[in-house]
Write a protein that holds these residues in place. Sequence first.
Motif, PDB file in Angstrom:
ATOM      1  N   TYR A 222      33.045  43.745  35.041  1.00 42.69           N
ATOM      2  CA  TYR A 222      33.944  42.779  34.028  1.00 42.69           C
ATOM      3  C   TYR A 222      35.149  42.494  34.974  1.00 42.69           C
ATOM      4  O   TYR A 222      35.534  41.209  34.775  1.00 42.69           O
ATOM      5  CB  TYR A 222      34.558  43.823  33.038  1.00 42.69           C
TER       6      TYR A 222
ATOM      7  N   TYR B  75      45.139  41.611  34.894  1.00 37.93           N
ATOM      8  CA  TYR B  75      44.143  41.139  36.066  1.00 37.93           C
ATOM      9  C   TYR B  75      43.665  39.533  36.252  1.00 37.93           C
ATOM     10  O   TYR B  75      43.452  39.236  37.110  1.00 37.93           O
ATOM     11  CB  TYR B  75      42.921  41.995  36.003  1.00 37.93           C
ATOM     12  N   ALA B  76      43.706  39.032  34.897  1.00 41.04           N
ATOM     13  CA  ALA B  76      43.564  37.856  34.993  1.00 41.04           C
ATOM     14  C   ALA B  76      44.313  36.937  34.247  1.00 41.04           C
ATOM     15  O   ALA B  76      43.881  36.456  33.141  1.00 41.04           O
ATOM     16  CB  ALA B  76      42.031  37.465  34.662  1.00 41.04           C
TER      17      ALA B  76
ATOM     18  N   VAL C 211      32.604  48.353  34.178  1.00 37.04           N
ATOM     19  CA  VAL C 211      33.995  48.167  34.407  1.00 37.04           C
ATOM     20  C   VAL C 211      34.232  47.130  35.624  1.00 37.04           C
ATOM     21  O   VAL C 211      34.614  46.112  35.771  1.00 37.04           O
ATOM     22  CB  VAL C 211      34.729  49.476  34.594  1.00 37.04           C
TER      23      VAL C 211
ATOM     24  N   ALA D  30      39.259  31.025  41.459  1.00 39.05           N
ATOM     25  CA  ALA D  30      38.346  30.963  42.258  1.00 39.05           C
ATOM     26  C   ALA D  30      38.639  30.059  43.525  1.00 39.05           C
ATOM     27  O   ALA D  30      38.174  30.459  44.716  1.00 39.05           O
ATOM     28  CB  ALA D  30      37.037  30.561  41.460  1.00 39.05           C
TER      29      ALA D  30
ATOM     30  N   ARG E  46      36.773  32.482  32.818  1.00 41.07           N
ATOM     31  CA  ARG E  46      36.278  33.579  33.002  1.00 41.07           C
ATOM     32  C   ARG E  46      36.893  34.621  32.429  1.00 41.07           C
ATOM     33  O   ARG E  46      36.252  35.775  31.958  1.00 41.07           O
ATOM     34  CB  ARG E  46      36.746  34.239  34.517  1.00 41.07           C
TER      35      ARG E  46
ATOM     36  N   HIS F  95      37.358  34.541  48.453  1.00 43.19           N
ATOM     37  CA  HIS F  95      38.411  33.618  48.449  1.00 43.19           C
ATOM     38  C   HIS F  95      39.840  34.163  48.562  1.00 43.19           C
ATOM     39  O   HIS F  95      40.796  33.625  49.006  1.00 43.19           O
ATOM     40  CB  HIS F  95      38.262  32.442  47.639  1.00 43.19           C
ATOM     41  N   HIS F  96      39.719  35.406  47.802  1.00 44.98           N
ATOM     42  CA  HIS F  96      41.364  35.692  47.446  1.00 44.98           C
ATOM     43  C   HIS F  96      41.042  37.261  47.115  1.00 44.98           C
ATOM     44  O   HIS F  96      39.957  37.717  46.771  1.00 44.98           O
ATOM     45  CB  HIS F  96      42.020  34.980  46.460  1.00 44.98           C
ATOM     46  N   ASP F  97      42.024  38.101  47.613  1.00 44.30           N
ATOM     47  CA  ASP F  97      42.240  39.559  47.229  1.00 44.30           C
ATOM     48  C   ASP F  97      40.747  40.321  47.570  1.00 44.30           C
ATOM     49  O   ASP F  97      40.047  40.854  46.495  1.00 44.30           O
ATOM     50  CB  ASP F  97      42.471  39.759  45.780  1.00 44.30           C
TER      51      ASP F  97
ATOM     52  N   ALA G  51      36.534  38.733  35.607  1.00 44.40           N
ATOM     53  CA  ALA G  51      37.708  38.469  35.315  1.00 44.40           C
ATOM     54  C   ALA G  51      38.883  38.033  36.352  1.00 44.40           C
ATOM     55  O   ALA G  51      39.340  37.083  36.263  1.00 44.40           O
ATOM     56  CB  ALA G  51      38.174  39.649  34.533  1.00 44.40           C
ATOM     57  N   GLY G  52      38.471  38.689  37.405  1.00 43.00           N
ATOM     58  CA  GLY G  52      39.407  38.332  38.449  1.00 43.00           C
ATOM     59  C   GLY G  52      39.019  37.369  39.470  1.00 43.00           C
ATOM     60  O   GLY G  52      39.922  36.814  40.199  1.00 43.00           O
ATOM     61  N   TRP G  53      37.837  37.104  39.649  1.00 43.03           N
ATOM     62  CA  TRP G  53      37.356  36.299  40.730  1.00 43.03           C
ATOM     63  C   TRP G  53      36.399  35.067  40.253  1.00 43.03           C
ATOM     64  O   TRP G  53      35.860  34.410  40.945  1.00 43.03           O
ATOM     65  CB  TRP G  53      36.669  37.068  41.971  1.00 43.03           C
ATOM     66  N   GLY G  54      36.248  34.906  39.094  1.00 45.05           N
ATOM     67  CA  GLY G  54      35.598  34.052  38.389  1.00 45.05           C
ATOM     68  C   GLY G  54      36.018  32.541  38.290  1.00 45.05           C
ATOM     69  O   GLY G  54      37.107  32.510  38.789  1.00 45.05           O
ATOM     70  N   TYR G  55      35.328  31.735  37.501  1.00 45.93           N
ATOM     71  CA  TYR G  55      35.892  30.535  37.402  1.00 45.93           C
ATOM     72  C   TYR G  55      36.494  30.183  36.179  1.00 45.93           C
ATOM     73  O   TYR G  55      36.950  31.217  35.684  1.00 45.93           O
ATOM     74  CB  TYR G  55      34.624  29.252  37.437  1.00 45.93           C
ATOM     75  N   ASP G  56      36.717  28.873  35.489  1.00 39.85           N
ATOM     76  CA  ASP G  56      37.769  28.533  34.408  1.00 39.85           C
ATOM     77  C   ASP G  56      37.642  29.370  33.142  1.00 39.85           C
ATOM     78  O   ASP G  56      38.650  29.882  32.803  1.00 39.85           O
ATOM     79  CB  ASP G  56      37.685  27.239  34.368  1.00 39.85           C
TER      80      ASP G  56
ATOM     81  N   ARG H 209      51.912  33.802  46.805  1.00 45.95           N
ATOM     82  CA  ARG H 209      51.688  35.277  46.842  1.00 45.95           C
ATOM     83  C   ARG H 209      53.262  35.793  46.896  1.00 45.95           C
ATOM     84  O   ARG H 209      54.112  35.599  47.446  1.00 45.95           O
ATOM     85  CB  ARG H 209      51.239  35.584  48.009  1.00 45.95           C
TER      86      ARG H 209
ATOM     87  N   ARG I  91      47.771  47.421  53.461  1.00 46.57           N
ATOM     88  CA  ARG I  91      47.998  46.223  52.726  1.00 46.57           C
ATOM     89  C   ARG I  91      47.910  44.990  53.749  1.00 46.57           C
ATOM     90  O   ARG I  91      47.439  44.249  53.453  1.00 46.57           O
ATOM     91  CB  ARG I  91      49.093  46.322  52.057  1.00 46.57           C
TER      92      ARG I  91
ATOM     93  N   SER J  87      42.113  28.389  37.637  1.00 42.26           N
ATOM     94  CA  SER J  87      41.162  29.257  38.178  1.00 42.26           C
ATOM     95  C   SER J  87      41.686  29.757  39.404  1.00 42.26           C
ATOM     96  O   SER J  87      42.127  29.060  40.280  1.00 42.26           O
ATOM     97  CB  SER J  87      39.827  28.521  38.311  1.00 42.26           C
TER      98      SER J  87
END
Lengths: 553, 538
Positions: free
Chosen positions: A165, B475-476, A162, B483, A176, A124-126, A169-174, B491, A36, B481
Amino acid sequence: MGALLAASGSASDFPILNALIFVPAVGALVVALLPRSRPDLARPVGALFAGIAGALALAMAWQFDTAAAADAESVGEGFQFISQQSWIPDLGISWHVGVDGISLWLVVLSSVIVPIVLAGVDPHHDPKPYTAWMLLLQAGSVGAFVALDLFLFFVMFEVVLVPMYLLIAGWGYDGRRYAATKFFIYTMAGSALLLVAIIATAVLGSPDSGITFDLVTLAEGQQLATNAARLCFVAFAIAFLVKVPVVPLHTWLPDAHTEAPTAGSVVLAAVLLKLGTYGLLRFGLYLFPEASDWAAPVLVTVGVVGVIWGAITAAMQRDLKRLVAYSSVAHMGFIVLGIFAFTAEAIGGGVIQMVNHGISTGALFLLVGMLYERRRTRQIDELAGIQSAAPVYAGVFTLIMLSSIGVPGLNGFVGEFLILIGSFETRRWWTVIAATGVILAALYLLWAYQRVFHGPPAAADRQTADLRKGELLTLAPFVIAAVALGVYPKPLLAATEPAADCLVMHVTVYSADELADPADPVVVFDGCDIRDSACSAGDGSGDRVDDTAGDDH
Amino acid sequence: MPPLDELFDETFASPGVDWWVLVPQIILVGAALGLLLVASLAPRALPAWASTIVTISTGAATAITAAIQWTDWGSAPRSTLAGAFVSDGFSLLITVLVGAGVVMTALVAHSALDRYAMAPPEFAALLLASAAGAVVMAGANDLIVLFLGLESLSIALYVLIALAGRRASARESAMKYFVLGAFSSAFFLYGIALVYGATGGTNLSGISEFLFGTVRDNDYLLLAGVALLLVGLGFKIAAVPFHFWAPDVYEGAPSPVTGYLASIAKAAGFAALARVLYVAVFQQGTAWSPIIVALAFASLSVGAVMAICQSDVKRMLAFSSISHAGFVLVGLAAIDPDIVDRLWANFAGSVGGAADLGDGVSGAVFYLVVYSFMALGSFAVLSAVVGSSTDPDDGTSRHDLSRYSGLARRRPVLALAFAVLLLAQAGVPLTAGFVAKFEVIRAAVGEGVYVLAAVAMVTAVVSAFAYLRVVLAMYAPDGASVADDDPPTARVSRPRWGDLPLTTVLAIALAVAVTFVVGVLPQTLLEWSADAALSIFP
């Protein structure tokens, strides 16, 4: 089985297709287990695994025996690099994978594009889960392209949902959350009946020796009754048409594309959409030749409607990414038209167009993503005169855009041209209408280009940075492929043409139905393994007479 | 098995007892009674870990004994107690499942006992007693024995829920379950009486022999009896329209008990249902199969539609459990319309149709096993989430969807495990949930019940939406956003597994492992369930 014999001659013993699936899958596991405290390791390690798979895929394409493919007398014999292991023996389910000229370049495309975007696009994240999902996406999509077992195909077809999806859901825009759910539910709803149809095909269509889900056995056996086959085909077709997508079922696509992170959009456009058209070829035409012929008028129409609708809607978009998304709808409509024209040129063109659409639209999404990184906007209104501030970016954009439009000399032209030529023989008026789509494509893309890259730049536009070296490197494979395949498309054609020939032959034999113009020397019957009993099956000839009569009006 | 007349003559002779057959029941009941005895005689209260260890080892011993019996004896039926109880592949597989369920429940409950202020030995004894009831139901070959099993399962469960009586919701839940359960038991008893009146016996095989062996004017009395039996068992399996108790009871009961209720109690109900339908009144297949089809339709659609309306995760899982019951019913309903002909052929000794006939039951058994693990795992996650945070003070329920928002950030591994279990319930391939759905649908398609298969798959999509909502929340989460680059302050420190109770973690890990292993390599479980299903056919 002839397919197995063909494999022994052409491939080494190394199960390269399994490696293409399992290397990224193992990579995903490794990435997930990384410590991690070192999130920075995730992308390099992930890109390494994806890259190994990509290199293996290129090696496989190099080893692919085009001579053997050309000699194949039926679709089943055209498969190479076959690997078959018993999986659930009670149900006749096996891990059966193989490639032929239709899937070869799609496998290469899927395997190569993921490492490129993994290395080139910053999440950008995770980064850890992001990389793991991308690798699973690669494994699943390659698996779907090489699966020769209905069960295995369905597993892979659903499994790619999956990671996609979760990426949206996790890295998309507004938007998402909405987009991701819509994407998942649309596709799953489409494939709900697909599962029932797959089981029905296996239960009703298996040979007397026992139930089997093996594609080659079922397709070469053709034991389904006409009506059952037609019903099953409808279920298959709906699942694939949602994925393609064709026009009434396409509304998930603009949302998913727009809200997905850049890498997600690229893979979605380049790989996942192809699952739909590939499915139509492999599991529509091959498995249900007579039913495909029966349904062709509807599907061709749907494809042409997609071409026009997608083009007009794209022209109306204010958001650059949405515009590219709708252009996908138009391009995929072309492919559907090509598939159901039932000529070797059109089907081969369709396959080539699948690959080329992956290259050009994937690159367009990358470019739009890079622009968003700089400007935090994709609205066409808010951009102007980028050309003067970022000339290299504008140059690459121009080239890719021209390839997407289908300008001769670039890759987009080859597929579209073949589709139009091939379809013109059997589906004249549909082709004429679809051809206007090419003009429309030029219209919406050039218009958008003009608004974004020309005109008086505002202060923000003037400060738009040009491409960095890393970004250029990311785009380089796309640019090279676009030019190279435009100038010298033979590697694509050499593998694809024999496979398309066999498929057309298969459809023609089993649909017991003459092509619209018998004088056309499209298909050579001599080499074909005609089953006498099958040739008399089917009753679609009456329909076809009506169709051709309609054409002449 | 002697003819009925002879049976009646021998009423006063005590029947022979094959003690080896009854070992699993004896282990469960013995452990329950022993635990109660020791707890009441001991000078100090037994520590929680002691009763947990006893429960786990009893559950494991039951499962292992049943497994050994199955390996030794094969799937062929061995009946004892004058044919009132039978041990065959079917009952043994369910016994193994019940044993595993007891182990999982005890693991999850261990950390929750304190939270719910439940006395450990009483909890353990009741759990084991109800498990004994479930095992009896699985092997009952007589309606009276079946009723005994049903009652010991139910009564123990009423108390088990009421044990957490410090909470008003648990009291309400126990009361509701008790009143409706007692009501359904009455239906069941009345059904037994009518069936006895119509056939002159309560032995399941005896009923079947009577029905195949006689020519009757009409079957009105029998069918009325069967209908009442179906009502009684319908309550237990929470099939629509007998499902009204389920969401409230599931919500109010402590999460570990809910998991048990949704998995093992349901599996026992289905085992009894399968035996009554396929052993006793097999011959009336044309009469009961439309009823099962209707129950399946209703459960699938109501369960799925209601699940997507819930904002409480526990209630959502309750409704989804109803929809899963619908899937199992699809398996049980998968009978060809021309069943009677095939039944006659089958009864006359032809084996040809039997393998095919077993498909539906086999699919149902497979689904039950798989779903039990998914349900136990999901409710274990719920227990872990609630247990690791304080109760909300804003009036939202303890399992409100908002509490799961951003779980992937706070507890990535727990969220991943929950996502896997939820996606498995949605039927995503490479998980056991997909193979289970595949099996049931295959049986339905194989028997030509296409419409039911199609409806089942469509409702699966609807309920997928309900599961996706939870996954999405984890998850979201709502908000800006993601992004854009996160500011470093966003964090939060992520607690690792360490602060979750080890036992719960173990249970979740077990459920996820089963979900994956069966999803990727289903052949073994498929063979087991096919074996089990075939063993109940005459």
